[in-house]
Design an enzyme around this catalytic site. Structure first.
Site, PDB file in Angstrom:
ATOM      1  CB  ALA A  35      40.227  48.132  46.815  1.00 37.49           C
ATOM      2  N   GLY A  37      40.805  44.563  42.177  1.00 35.60           N
ATOM      3  CA  GLY A  37      40.042  43.351  41.937  1.00 35.60           C
ATOM      4  C   GLY A  37      40.522  42.678  40.673  1.00 35.60           C
ATOM      5  N   GLY A  38      39.776  41.690  40.209  1.00 36.38           N
ATOM      6  CA  GLY A  38      40.194  40.957  39.035  1.00 36.38           C
ATOM      7  C   GLY A  38      40.033  41.727  37.742  1.00 36.38           C
ATOM      8  CG  MET A  39      37.043  44.085  34.976  1.00 41.72           C
ATOM      9  SD  MET A  39      35.295  43.736  34.687  1.00 41.72           S
ATOM     10  CE  MET A  39      34.968  44.791  33.287  1.00 41.72           C
ATOM     11  CB  ALA A  40      38.347  47.815  37.841  1.00 40.91           C
ATOM     12  CG  ASP A 166      29.783  39.541  41.678  1.00 36.50           C
ATOM     13  OD1 ASP A 166      29.867  38.549  42.429  1.00 36.50           O
ATOM     14  OD2 ASP A 166      30.717  40.348  41.517  1.00 36.50           O
TER      15      ASP A 166
END
Length: 535
Positions: A35, A37-40, A166
């Site tokens: 997967a 995401g926006g950071m990792a 979050d």
């Protein structure tokens, strides 16, 4: 991996490039990407040890384009250090926080189960009470993990004032043992952490408390509000605040009336609907004071209906789920792909049969073909040894030569010419051999004839340097539409987008019409430092 966008493609992107085995990050072999995401990025990985020991784990790697940003690196490191201080069965642990060169990573357990958003996406079951008991059991366990985090204290005994910020269905995970794990403390706020200084990634707006959207100081009741949203959605199987845009979502959280859960689904007990309504109070003073109070209220509300579901009952509710089968299939596919690539590498390096040596009846000078790369190492070693012998012999000859030098054979002349030019090409090692030398050499070696000479390069005046494109990332809170040099690039967040190298004019436009213009510089062939817009 929950909290990230799963790659839907059948093959799932492998960790290594095509034709290569898995890449390594610290002690771990990256088998395939699960997967992003926006950071990792989230990778399935393997930790190997002695005597065939093997452990399958998950490695969370900071995106390469964010490594250049001290704020993102600090946020990532804070997450690892923070979770290492949390020890609770309802919080996903971190095995290791590591760095390999310029890359940062977290190693975590691979969880077998499904994310809570999969439970919300299911249709309502005819046995609504059983389904509601499972929903309540999930929330009570999540409350336990978050309350433990909220109670964290520093080494000096002072409260750390940790807030997750979050909490969402994708960051709550249910294992096949029926245990709920709170995930992803990447943007958690804690006293003195660098993450509190970064204001661009603050969670998912549809699960934010009003005070979070308004940029006010936060406390644990911010997470209580988010848990109330998740409980509402688990109970009704409907999204509460999700709208067509972040702007409309924020407007719904701040202004729109909140329906009661029992008004949407009469099967929801009134007592449970009352609990949800209190957790969703816009005035934080009217909410439950902490997650522990919320858990107690949920437990009391379900007591007349058989109580909240136990871990074994939760496990039974997800064990045969299609979503679980899909996740296990993805893991098996990644492992199979990794094994296949390892096999390909081994096959590619197998020895290739060589041509038999010809006997001494052949002409005295012979070119023997170098086998393919599998045996190239010892071939080049032998070739280099013979070449050095010829060179040394040539040097000795010139040191003691008579006044009239003896004529060199054509192959020797060619070799000496290459040495004199300072170039000894790998595929053009040639020796002047006699039958005796061929018999004594072990093995006698030479290589293919030289390939055709390439055409001469064009004159310098006609060579135009080509700039490689660079990579560009930008995020904005609230989201913005990005234009580069007048052309629409997309809506934030934009991660690792290719742009021509050089200077560009960037324009960011919010849905309400506000806009910003800045000049950006994209380096050729490199990752530009990410841009973070605040309004």
């Amino acid at each position: 991996m929950p909290g990230y966008h799963l790659d839907p493609r059948p093959g799932v992107r492998p960790a290594g490039t095509s034709g290569q085995g898995p890449t390594r990050l610290g002690r771990y072999e990256l088998l395939g990407q699960l997967a992003t995401g926006g950071m990792a990025e989230i990778h399935l990985a393997r930790l190997a040890g002695e005597a065939g020991f093997e452990k399958i784990v998950v490695v969370k790697r900071l995106l390469p384009e964010l490594v250049a940003s001290p704020a993102y690196v600090a946020m990532f490191l804070d997450e690892g250090k923070l979770v290492a201080r949390l020890d609770h069965p309802n919080i996903c642990e971190v095995y290791e926080l590591g760095r390999d060169g310029a890359e940062y990573y977290l190693a975590m357990p691979y969880l077998d189960g499904i994310a809570v958003h999969e439970l919300i996406a299911r249709p309502r079951d005819p046995d609504r009470i059983s389904q509601l008991r499972v929903a309540a059991g999930v929330i009570v366990q999540a409350c336990a993990g978050l309350h433990h985090a909220h109670e964290l204290r520093d080494a000096d005994g002072a409260a750390a004032h940790l807030v997750h910020r979050d909490v969402s269905p994708s960051n709550l995970f249910v294992t096949t043992a029926g245990v709920v794990k709170v995930l992803d403390f990447g943007i958690a706020k804690v006293r003195g952490a660098a993450a509190t200084e970064v204001g661009t990634i603050k969670g998912k707006q549809q699960y934010m408390a009003p005070e979070q959207l308004l940029g006010e100081p936060l406390d644990r009741r911010c997470d209580v509000f988010a848990l109330g949203i998740v409980l509402f959605e688990l109970a009704t199987h409907q999204r509460l605040f999700k709208r067509a845009s972040d702007y409309l979502t924020a407007k719904a959280v701040l202004e729109e009336p909140v329906q009661r859960a029992d008004a949407i689904d009469p099967a929801v007990p009134g007592a449970l609907a009352d609990v949800i309504a209190k957790a969703l109070a816009r005035d934080r003073e009217a909410r439950f004071a902490d997650a522990q109070q919320l858990a107690a209220a949920v437990t009391t509300a379900l007591a007349p209906h058989g109580g909240i579901a136990t871990p074994p009952e939760i496990a039974a509710a997800i064990t045969l789920a299609d979503e679980l089968t899909a996740q296990r299939t993805q893991k098996a596919r990644v492992l199979a792909d990794a094994r296949s690539r390892i096999t390909d590498v081994i096959t590619a390096t197998d020895a290739v049969p060589t041509r038999p040596m010809r006997g001494p009846a052949e002409p005295p000078t012979e070119l023997v073909e170098v086998p393919p790369p599998a045996r190239r190492r010892w071939v080049l070693l032998a070739a280099s040894t013979l070449a050095l012998g010829v060179i040394a012999g040539g040097g000795l000859y010139y040191a003691t030569r008579p006044s009239k030098p003896a004529a060199l054979s054509a192959p020797q002349a060619e070799l000496m010419g290459q040495v004199a030019d300072g170039v000894l090409r790998e595929p053009r090692v040639v020796v002047d051999a006699t039958p005796a030398m061929i018999e004594d050499a072990a093995p006698a070696v030479a290589v293919d004839a030289a390939p055709p000479a390439p055409p001469p390069p064009p004159p310098i005046d006609h060579v135009r340097p080509v700039k490689k494109p660079g990579l560009f990332s930008i995020d904005s809170t609230p989201y913005a539409t990005i234009y580069i040099d007048g052309k629409r690039l997309g809506v934030t967040p934009i991660v690792k987008r290719e742009l021509p190298a050089g200077r560009h004019k960037l324009r960011a436009v919010l849905e309400d019409g506000r806009a910003k213009e800045i000049a950006i510089e994209v380096p050729a062939g490199k990752l530009a430092a990410p841009i973070q817009l605040g309004w």
